[in-house]
Scaffold this active site. Structure first.
Site, PDB file in Angstrom:
ATOM      1  N   ASP A  53      -2.179   6.648   5.996  1.00  0.00           N
ATOM      2  CA  ASP A  53      -3.274   6.095   5.374  1.00  0.00           C
ATOM      3  C   ASP A  53      -3.776   4.995   6.818  1.00  0.00           C
ATOM      4  O   ASP A  53      -3.062   4.046   6.963  1.00  0.00           O
ATOM      5  CB  ASP A  53      -2.685   5.141   4.233  1.00  0.00           C
ATOM      6  CG  ASP A  53      -3.633   4.062   3.732  1.00  0.00           C
ATOM      7  OD1 ASP A  53      -4.824   3.998   4.181  1.00  0.00           O
ATOM      8  OD2 ASP A  53      -3.318   3.351   2.677  1.00  0.00           O
ATOM      9  N   TRP A  56       0.796  -1.122  -0.158  1.00  0.00           N
ATOM     10  CA  TRP A  56      -0.180   0.150   0.099  1.00  0.00           C
ATOM     11  C   TRP A  56       0.833   1.107   0.130  1.00  0.00           C
ATOM     12  O   TRP A  56       0.353   2.376  -0.698  1.00  0.00           O
ATOM     13  CB  TRP A  56      -1.006  -0.187   1.260  1.00  0.00           C
ATOM     14  CG  TRP A  56      -1.997  -1.106   0.872  1.00  0.00           C
ATOM     15  CD1 TRP A  56      -2.250  -2.341   1.736  1.00  0.00           C
ATOM     16  CD2 TRP A  56      -2.873  -1.336  -0.291  1.00  0.00           C
ATOM     17  NE1 TRP A  56      -3.360  -3.109   0.976  1.00  0.00           N
ATOM     18  CE2 TRP A  56      -3.680  -2.411  -0.029  1.00  0.00           C
ATOM     19  CE3 TRP A  56      -3.387  -0.388  -1.417  1.00  0.00           C
ATOM     20  CZ2 TRP A  56      -4.592  -2.685  -1.158  1.00  0.00           C
ATOM     21  CZ3 TRP A  56      -4.215  -0.801  -2.181  1.00  0.00           C
ATOM     22  CH2 TRP A  56      -5.052  -1.972  -2.057  1.00  0.00           C
ATOM     23  N   LYS A  70     -13.320  -1.686   6.391  1.00  0.00           N
ATOM     24  CA  LYS A  70     -12.398  -2.500   7.509  1.00  0.00           C
ATOM     25  C   LYS A  70     -13.384  -2.358   9.006  1.00  0.00           C
ATOM     26  O   LYS A  70     -13.964  -3.287   9.278  1.00  0.00           O
ATOM     27  CB  LYS A  70     -11.083  -2.257   7.484  1.00  0.00           C
ATOM     28  CG  LYS A  70     -10.341  -2.865   6.040  1.00  0.00           C
ATOM     29  CD  LYS A  70      -9.723  -1.725   5.503  1.00  0.00           C
ATOM     30  CE  LYS A  70      -9.188  -1.890   4.307  1.00  0.00           C
ATOM     31  NZ  LYS A  70      -8.908  -3.296   3.688  1.00  0.00           N
TER      32      LYS A  70
HETATM   33  N1  PMP Z   1      -4.708   1.332   1.984  1.00  0.00           N
HETATM   34  C1  PMP Z   1      -4.737   0.399   2.689  1.00  0.00           C
HETATM   35  C2  PMP Z   1      -3.734   0.250   3.877  1.00  0.00           C
HETATM   36  C3  PMP Z   1      -5.763  -0.649   2.398  1.00  0.00           C
HETATM   37  O1  PMP Z   1      -5.539  -1.908   2.968  1.00  0.00           O
HETATM   38  C4  PMP Z   1      -6.450  -0.621   1.011  1.00  0.00           C
HETATM   39  C5  PMP Z   1      -7.482  -1.610   0.909  1.00  0.00           C
HETATM   40  N2  PMP Z   1      -7.266  -2.689   1.187  1.00  0.00           N
HETATM   41  C6  PMP Z   1      -6.293   0.582   0.547  1.00  0.00           C
HETATM   42  C7  PMP Z   1      -5.329   1.508   0.678  1.00  0.00           C
HETATM   43  C8  PMP Z   1      -6.942   0.776  -0.873  1.00  0.00           C
HETATM   44  O2  PMP Z   1      -8.348   0.939  -0.585  1.00  0.00           O
HETATM   45  P1  PMP Z   1      -9.552   1.144  -1.604  1.00  0.00           P
HETATM   46  O3  PMP Z   1      -9.980  -0.246  -2.143  1.00  0.00           O
HETATM   47  O4  PMP Z   1     -10.625   1.600  -0.815  1.00  0.00           O
HETATM   48  O5  PMP Z   1      -8.991   2.018  -2.469  1.00  0.00           O
END
Ligand code: PMP
Length: 360
Positions: A172, A102, A196
């Site tokens: 994030d 991420w 989540k």
């Molecule tokens: N950042 C983190 C730490 C995540 O776990 C996720 C999704 N699992 C995201 C960003 C991306 O999220 P989204 O699918 O809502 O764009």
């Protein structure tokens, strides 16, 4: 009907009490004769739902009036571009810490907009640790310092909040917000995809210090400009009303559980149990340095990955669902967010022990 234990990383399990309430209110929200899904976002009823949710989130996370709380769309992934567009201002670049998949995605997107310095990376270790902050190559003139407190795929989590000095700290928190107490005042901006610990997908919560508003680049799309969203109480356009409502129900539920203090204690206990079991077994393994193991996402491998499918089939048969690891890393992953009951962790450990006895 029986509910399984759902270990999915997101969209994730929701509190059963919340789902029941949503069911009861589905056709007729409190005598209005309509579902929340059918309400105008400008109606007094929905505005009340929205404002209550915001206030409950502020209470839970300890968010002061120095911060705006935005309920946005586009997933956490859209924030990867909104952050540089809104925060670079007259600075040329920003600093990022790379601790996993991420972080890497956030870095790649930010590079489209400015000069991005990777101040530290644990890629050499296979993202099994967090680099010591003393060795980070941060810059005093960076527009902000971005990091990912919990890497959902790797199961790697910071056990400290970085000290960014006068540089705004951006986090994030998609997979960790509301899992334990947090000192919001240390941050310039916190963002989290809802799916989540907050509610269903379709919603992103952004908590931004108000002095960081109003710095967006000229070409920033209106819908991506935090100032516009803040000025319009997150209703510049039609928001994700039903997700916002459900998030509000989750916030109420969290308050009833004793808030983030109580959740933190339960979450730590759940995670410790599972890691202790893994560490005590010679059949299962987790590669992350102990102090940086995630409380929320617990990846683990079997001694013989030829048994993975059999393990998953047996788990499914016992109502232990979605334990397959992310496609990029393989193995297993148990996501144990706020709404995953401790009994679910106990059931998982029971099954893991049984499987290891029989097949190990
Ligand atoms: N950042 C983190 C730490 C995540 O776990 C996720 C999704 N699992 C995201 C960003 C991306 O999220 P989204 O699918 O809502 O764009």
């Amino acid at each position: 009907m029986s509910r399984a234990y759902n270990f999915c990383a997101g969209p994730a399990t929701l509190p059963e009490a919340v789902l029941r309430q949503a069911r009861d209110e589905m056709l007729d929200w409190r005598g209005t004769g309509m579902s929340v899904m059918e309400m105008s976002h400008r109606s007094d009823d929905f505005v009340q739902i929205a404002e209550t949710a915001e206030q409950d989130l502020r209470d839970l996370a300890g968010v002061s009036d120095d911060y705006a709380v935005l309920f946005m769309q586009g997933g956490a992934s859209s924030q990867f571009s909104m952050i540089p567009l809104n925060l670079l201002g007259d600075k040329t670049g920003a600093d990022y810490v790379n601790t996993g998949i991420w972080s890497k995605k956030a870095i790649a997107e930010a590079r489209r907009y400015g000069e991005i310095n990777v101040a530290a990376s644990s890629e050499d270790s296979g993202f099994t640790t967090i680099p010591d902050q003393a060795a980070w190559q941060t810059r005093a003139d960076a527009a902000y310092l971005h990091y990912t407190p919990n890497e959902t795929i790797g199961g790697l989590e910071f056990d400290f909040v970085p000290d960014s000095g006068d540089v705004p700290l951006v986090a994030d928190m998609s997979s960790t917000l509301l899992s334990r107490p947090l000192d919001v005042s240390k941050f310039g901006l916190i963002y989290a995809g809802a799916q989540k610990n907050i509610g269903p997908s379709g919603l992103v919560v952004v908590i931004i210090r108000k002095d960081l508003l109003g710095k967006a680049r000229k070409e920033t799309p209106t819908m991506m400009n935090y100032q516009v969203i803040a000025d319009n109480d997150s209703m510049y356009n039609t928001p994700a009303t039903y997700s916002w409502y459900l998030a509000g129900l989750v916030f109420k539920w969290l308050k009833e559980q004793g808030g983030v203090q109580a959740m933190g204690e339960i979450n730590l206990r759940k995670a410790r149990k599972l890691y202790d079991f893994i560490d005590g077994s010679d059949f299962y393994a987790n590669p992350i340095e102990r102090r940086f193991r995630s409380w929320m996402n617990v990846p683990f491998t079997l001694a013989d990955n030829a048994l993975d499918n059999e393990f998953l089939k047996g788990a499914d048969a016992r109502g232990l669902l979605n334990l397959k690891g992310h496609r990029s890393v393989g193995g297993m992953r148990a996501s144990i967010y706020n709404a995953l009951p401790e009994a679910g962790v106990d059931a998982l450990i029971g099954y893991m022990a049984e499987f290891a006895r029989e097949r190990g």
